[in-house]
Design a protein around this motif. Structure first.
Motif, PDB file in Angstrom:
ATOM      1  N   ILE A 123     -64.604  36.606  37.913  1.00 25.29           N
ATOM      2  CA  ILE A 123     -64.247  36.576  39.352  1.00 25.29           C
ATOM      3  C   ILE A 123     -65.206  37.531  39.713  1.00 25.29           C
ATOM      4  O   ILE A 123     -65.198  38.848  39.206  1.00 25.29           O
ATOM      5  CB  ILE A 123     -62.831  36.631  39.651  1.00 25.29           C
ATOM      6  N   ASP A 125     -66.550  39.837  43.447  1.00 22.18           N
ATOM      7  CA  ASP A 125     -66.373  40.042  44.883  1.00 22.18           C
ATOM      8  C   ASP A 125     -67.492  39.536  45.820  1.00 22.18           C
ATOM      9  O   ASP A 125     -68.296  39.157  45.301  1.00 22.18           O
ATOM     10  CB  ASP A 125     -66.035  41.530  45.241  1.00 22.18           C
ATOM     11  N   GLU A 126     -67.615  39.646  47.192  1.00 26.55           N
ATOM     12  CA  GLU A 126     -68.394  39.112  47.988  1.00 26.55           C
ATOM     13  C   GLU A 126     -69.737  39.724  47.691  1.00 26.55           C
ATOM     14  O   GLU A 126     -70.782  39.301  48.551  1.00 26.55           O
ATOM     15  CB  GLU A 126     -68.095  39.023  49.394  1.00 26.55           C
ATOM     16  N   VAL A 131     -65.293  41.570  39.213  1.00 24.86           N
ATOM     17  CA  VAL A 131     -63.972  42.049  39.300  1.00 24.86           C
ATOM     18  C   VAL A 131     -63.265  41.850  38.097  1.00 24.86           C
ATOM     19  O   VAL A 131     -62.350  42.712  37.613  1.00 24.86           O
ATOM     20  CB  VAL A 131     -63.169  41.556  40.561  1.00 24.86           C
ATOM     21  N   TYR A 150     -63.783  36.379  47.342  1.00 24.93           N
ATOM     22  CA  TYR A 150     -63.982  36.248  46.091  1.00 24.93           C
ATOM     23  C   TYR A 150     -64.671  35.014  45.592  1.00 24.93           C
ATOM     24  O   TYR A 150     -64.640  34.073  46.354  1.00 24.93           O
ATOM     25  CB  TYR A 150     -62.847  36.598  44.972  1.00 24.93           C
ATOM     26  N   ASP A 169     -65.379  29.493  46.172  1.00 27.13           N
ATOM     27  CA  ASP A 169     -65.063  30.856  46.878  1.00 27.13           C
ATOM     28  C   ASP A 169     -63.497  30.673  47.119  1.00 27.13           C
ATOM     29  O   ASP A 169     -63.167  29.644  47.511  1.00 27.13           O
ATOM     30  CB  ASP A 169     -65.960  30.905  47.891  1.00 27.13           C
TER      31      ASP A 169
END
Length: 201
Positions: A123, A125-126, A131, A150, A169
């Motif tokens: 995972i 983040d943008e 993460v 995410y 997403d």
């Protein structure tokens, strides 16, 4: 008056006297940063807890005050509770607990709907920062997470399953609600309990 949290993290609060507070609360929450005042218009302040998760406010007059939490640490849900504090002695202590924000990811067989173990997942983040990188030894994974946007990436599918390049997403709200923002696809969905289910063929 002293205020403290159960966890040693940084929180922000506003405090003001009871009069007109309820009327201002909606604006206070929606704008986040807003002056807090007593009934005479004197600012008591926007407050931040110390390294021990505590706030101490000296020299308050006896009376009724309210605390409203404005923000909490990344992985905690901001409390929407209006906290009444009655100052009627020299020291008054108040404690509020914050719930962790987390998501559950479930890996399932597309036909049997039973959970599937194994595989490797990531995972980000943008901004593309990782993460979490994990496997699903029991077919599920619980992740404490900050609100935000995410991307879920299936790096390697479970043994015996097709590599469908499953990537999508999703967004996590302050309350912990999950929304998938990618186009609809049969390989992923959000269940009623806010768990993300990812299926393989």
């Amino acid at each position: 008056m002293r205020y403290h949290t159960c966890d040693k993290h940084s929180y922000r609060y506003y405090i003001e006297e009871k009069e007109d507070f309820l009327k201002a609360l909606e604006e206070l929450i929606s704008k986040v940063l807003i002056s807090a005042t007593d009934k005479d218009g004197n600012t008591i302040g926007a407050l931040t807890t110390d390294a021990d998760g505590k706030i101490e406010i000296p020299n308050l007059k006896y009376g009724t005050y309210y605390l409203a939490e404005i923000s909490a640490p990344d992985n905690y849900i901001t409390s929407k509770e209006l906290i009444e504090v009655i100052v009627d002695k020299e020291v008054v202590n108040t404690t509020v607990e914050n719930a962790l924000r987390n998501i559950t990811i479930i890996k399932a067989d597309s036909v049997t709907k039973e959970v599937v173990t194994g595989g490797k997942y990531r995972i980000v983040d943008e901004e593309g920062n990782s993460v979490s990188e994990f496997t699903m030894e029991n077919g599920t994974y619980l992740l404490d997470i900050a609100k935000g946007k995410y991307t879920f990436i299936e790096v390697t599918p479970p043994k015996g399953y097709v590599d469908a390049n499953v990537t999508f997403d999703f967004e996590v709200s302050d309350e912990g609600n999950v929304t998938i923002t990618s186009s609809d696809d049969r390989h992923y969905y959000v269940s009623e309990n806010m768990a993300i289910t990812v299926v393989n063929d």
